[in-house]
Scaffold this motif. Structure first.
Motif, PDB file in Angstrom:
ATOM      1  N   UNK A 207      39.053  35.101  44.089  1.00  0.00           N
ATOM      2  CA  UNK A 207      40.383  34.619  43.712  1.00  0.00           C
ATOM      3  C   UNK A 207      40.297  33.163  43.274  1.00  0.00           C
ATOM      4  N   UNK A 208      39.812  32.965  42.075  1.00  0.00           N
ATOM      5  CA  UNK A 208      39.697  31.612  41.524  1.00  0.00           C
ATOM      6  C   UNK A 208      41.084  31.095  41.125  1.00  0.00           C
ATOM      7  N   UNK A 209      41.183  29.784  40.948  1.00  0.00           N
ATOM      8  CA  UNK A 209      42.461  29.185  40.559  1.00  0.00           C
ATOM      9  C   UNK A 209      42.930  29.729  39.220  1.00  0.00           C
ATOM     10  N   UNK A 210      41.994  29.979  38.311  1.00  0.00           N
ATOM     11  CA  UNK A 210      42.352  30.517  36.999  1.00  0.00           C
ATOM     12  C   UNK A 210      42.972  31.903  37.134  1.00  0.00           C
ATOM     13  N   UNK A 211      42.387  32.736  37.967  1.00  0.00           N
ATOM     14  CA  UNK A 211      42.888  34.100  38.132  1.00  0.00           C
ATOM     15  C   UNK A 211      44.200  34.138  38.912  1.00  0.00           C
ATOM     16  N   UNK A 212      44.356  33.236  39.880  1.00  0.00           N
ATOM     17  CA  UNK A 212      45.593  33.196  40.655  1.00  0.00           C
ATOM     18  C   UNK A 212      46.792  32.811  39.804  1.00  0.00           C
ATOM     19  N   UNK A 213      46.539  32.086  38.727  1.00  0.00           N
ATOM     20  CA  UNK A 213      47.628  31.736  37.813  1.00  0.00           C
ATOM     21  C   UNK A 213      48.074  32.931  36.979  1.00  0.00           C
ATOM     22  N   UNK A 214      47.227  33.945  36.893  1.00  0.00           N
ATOM     23  CA  UNK A 214      47.522  35.098  36.046  1.00  0.00           C
ATOM     24  C   UNK A 214      48.283  36.195  36.791  1.00  0.00           C
ATOM     25  N   UNK A 215      47.903  36.466  38.058  1.00  0.00           N
ATOM     26  CA  UNK A 215      48.507  37.596  38.758  1.00  0.00           C
ATOM     27  C   UNK A 215      48.244  37.494  40.251  1.00  0.00           C
ATOM     28  N   UNK A 216      49.069  38.107  41.082  1.00  0.00           N
ATOM     29  CA  UNK A 216      48.822  38.129  42.530  1.00  0.00           C
ATOM     30  C   UNK A 216      47.642  39.027  42.877  1.00  0.00           C
ATOM     31  N   UNK A 217      47.077  38.806  44.070  1.00  0.00           N
ATOM     32  CA  UNK A 217      45.976  39.607  44.588  1.00  0.00           C
ATOM     33  C   UNK A 217      46.362  40.189  45.941  1.00  0.00           C
ATOM     34  N   UNK A 218      45.665  41.223  46.351  1.00  0.00           N
ATOM     35  CA  UNK A 218      45.843  41.724  47.712  1.00  0.00           C
ATOM     36  C   UNK A 218      45.212  40.732  48.687  1.00  0.00           C
ATOM     37  N   UNK A 219      45.457  40.945  49.967  1.00  0.00           N
ATOM     38  CA  UNK A 219      44.771  40.140  50.971  1.00  0.00           C
ATOM     39  C   UNK A 219      43.280  40.479  50.945  1.00  0.00           C
ATOM     40  N   UNK A 220      42.458  39.572  51.455  1.00  0.00           N
ATOM     41  CA  UNK A 220      41.002  39.732  51.381  1.00  0.00           C
ATOM     42  C   UNK A 220      40.517  40.901  52.232  1.00  0.00           C
ATOM     43  N   UNK A 221      39.594  41.675  51.684  1.00  0.00           N
ATOM     44  CA  UNK A 221      38.929  42.736  52.439  1.00  0.00           C
ATOM     45  C   UNK A 221      37.455  42.423  52.682  1.00  0.00           C
ATOM     46  N   UNK A 222      36.914  41.468  51.945  1.00  0.00           N
ATOM     47  CA  UNK A 222      35.536  41.013  52.111  1.00  0.00           C
ATOM     48  C   UNK A 222      35.508  39.488  52.089  1.00  0.00           C
ATOM     49  N   UNK A 223      34.423  38.930  52.647  1.00  0.00           N
ATOM     50  CA  UNK A 223      34.236  37.496  52.590  1.00  0.00           C
ATOM     51  C   UNK A 223      32.810  37.191  52.144  1.00  0.00           C
ATOM     52  N   UNK A 224      32.691  36.292  51.184  1.00  0.00           N
ATOM     53  CA  UNK A 224      31.383  35.800  50.748  1.00  0.00           C
ATOM     54  C   UNK A 224      31.092  34.500  51.463  1.00  0.00           C
ATOM     55  N   UNK A 225      29.937  34.394  52.104  1.00  0.00           N
ATOM     56  CA  UNK A 225      29.523  33.183  52.783  1.00  0.00           C
ATOM     57  C   UNK A 225      28.363  32.565  52.030  1.00  0.00           C
ATOM     58  N   UNK A 226      28.525  31.303  51.645  1.00  0.00           N
ATOM     59  CA  UNK A 226      27.491  30.608  50.902  1.00  0.00           C
ATOM     60  C   UNK A 226      26.763  29.614  51.813  1.00  0.00           C
ATOM     61  N   UNK A 227      25.436  29.590  51.713  1.00  0.00           N
ATOM     62  CA  UNK A 227      24.632  28.629  52.468  1.00  0.00           C
ATOM     63  C   UNK A 227      23.987  27.675  51.475  1.00  0.00           C
ATOM     64  N   UNK A 228      24.250  26.396  51.612  1.00  0.00           N
ATOM     65  CA  UNK A 228      23.737  25.396  50.672  1.00  0.00           C
ATOM     66  C   UNK A 228      22.385  24.841  51.154  1.00  0.00           C
TER      67      UNK A 228
END
Length: 271
Positions: A250-271
């Motif tokens: 759910x990027x800021x660009x996509x959120x400006x276009x349309x609503x999304x459902x609540x999250x069903x998955x989570x991506x975890x990034x390790x730097x």
């Protein structure tokens, strides 16, 4: 390194079911209760009567008197006098309520039946509200109802969202296959889309008897965006499709276009 985790969120609540006196929850000054019945008239019947179909009358109608403590309703139903008007009350809490509120009849009653609410003018309300006509209610134009002005959250409207699309046909679009290989993929033998997000969609569609019709992403969206996921989101924004199925960021660009459902998955990034 990318790790995909499913989250199980546990909420521990201590809750008791009790009726709260409505005097403690008067309507907000930012959204006052109104009396919508004062200007409704009674349609083809006299005050205190309801226009209803005659049983076995082959489409004929007659005016039938309501009970002494009821008022004529615009949807052909007798309702209690003053129902929803002028003050915050749990208008649907009466155990004898059998006139029209879904989920508020019989012994197995929804939580919202005990909540305070009232009718409001949507043009003079700065709290969340829903037009009566959108919920199958009596009134048109600006008459709405609000739980929020009475200190409650509207769970009645959210529970009725699925009724809007039950037994309907929805256009379904897909972005490209996901990099994880299991949330969204293409079956090499059949060319059909498969994966956990597709399985979830079909489970929901089966429960609510929704028919899915495949809608390919249009060339105009493909020409506008390089990402197949943003292309699909753009299709929803243009009303070229009803739903895009996949694991979307759910990027800021996509959120400006349309609503999304609540999250069903989570991506975890390790730097």
């Amino acid at each position: 390194m990318l790790q995909l985790n499913r989250l199980l969120l546990l909420s521990m609540l201590t809750a008791t079911t009790s009726e709260v006196s409505y005097e403690y929850f008067q309507a907000s000054d930012e959204c006052p209760c109104i009396d919508p019945w004062s200007d409704t008239g009674t349609g083809p019947c006299s005050d205190g009567e309801v226009f209803t179909e005659v049983p076995g009358g082959a489409g004929t109608y007659e005016c039938v008197p309501c009970e002494d403590d009821q008022l004529y309703g615009l949807s052909g139903i007798c309702v209690p006098k003053g129902y929803g008007g002028l003050e915050c009350r749990p208008w649907d809490s009466d155990v004898e309520n059998d006139f029209f509120t879904p989920g508020c009849t019989g012994e197995d009653r929804e939580d919202y039946c005990q909540f305070n609410w009232c009718y409001v003018d949507t043009n003079n309300c700065h709290r969340s509200n829903t037009l009566s006509s959108e919920a199958g209610g009596f009134f048109n134009e600006s008459v709405a109802y609000s739980y929020e002005t009475c200190g409650n959250v509207d769970t009645y409207s959210t529970q009725n969202i699925m009724k809007v699309i039950t037994d309907k046909t929805l256009r379904v679009s897909y972005p490209g296959d996901s990099s994880d290989g299991y949330t969204l993929a293409t079956d090499e033998a059949t060319g059909n889309r498969i994966g956990s997000t597709v399985d979830l969609m079909y489970e929901i569609f089966e429960e609510y008897n929704i028919t899915a019709v495949l809608k390919e992403v249009s060339e105009k969206s493909k020409a506008r965006y390089s990402s197949s996921y943003t292309q699909c989101v753009h299709e929803v924004a243009l009303n070229e499709t009803d739903i895009c199925v996949g694991a979307f960021w759910t990027t800021s660009e996509r959120l400006l276009l349309t609503p999304f459902t609540t999250a069903t998955y989570q991506d975890t990034f390790y730097m």
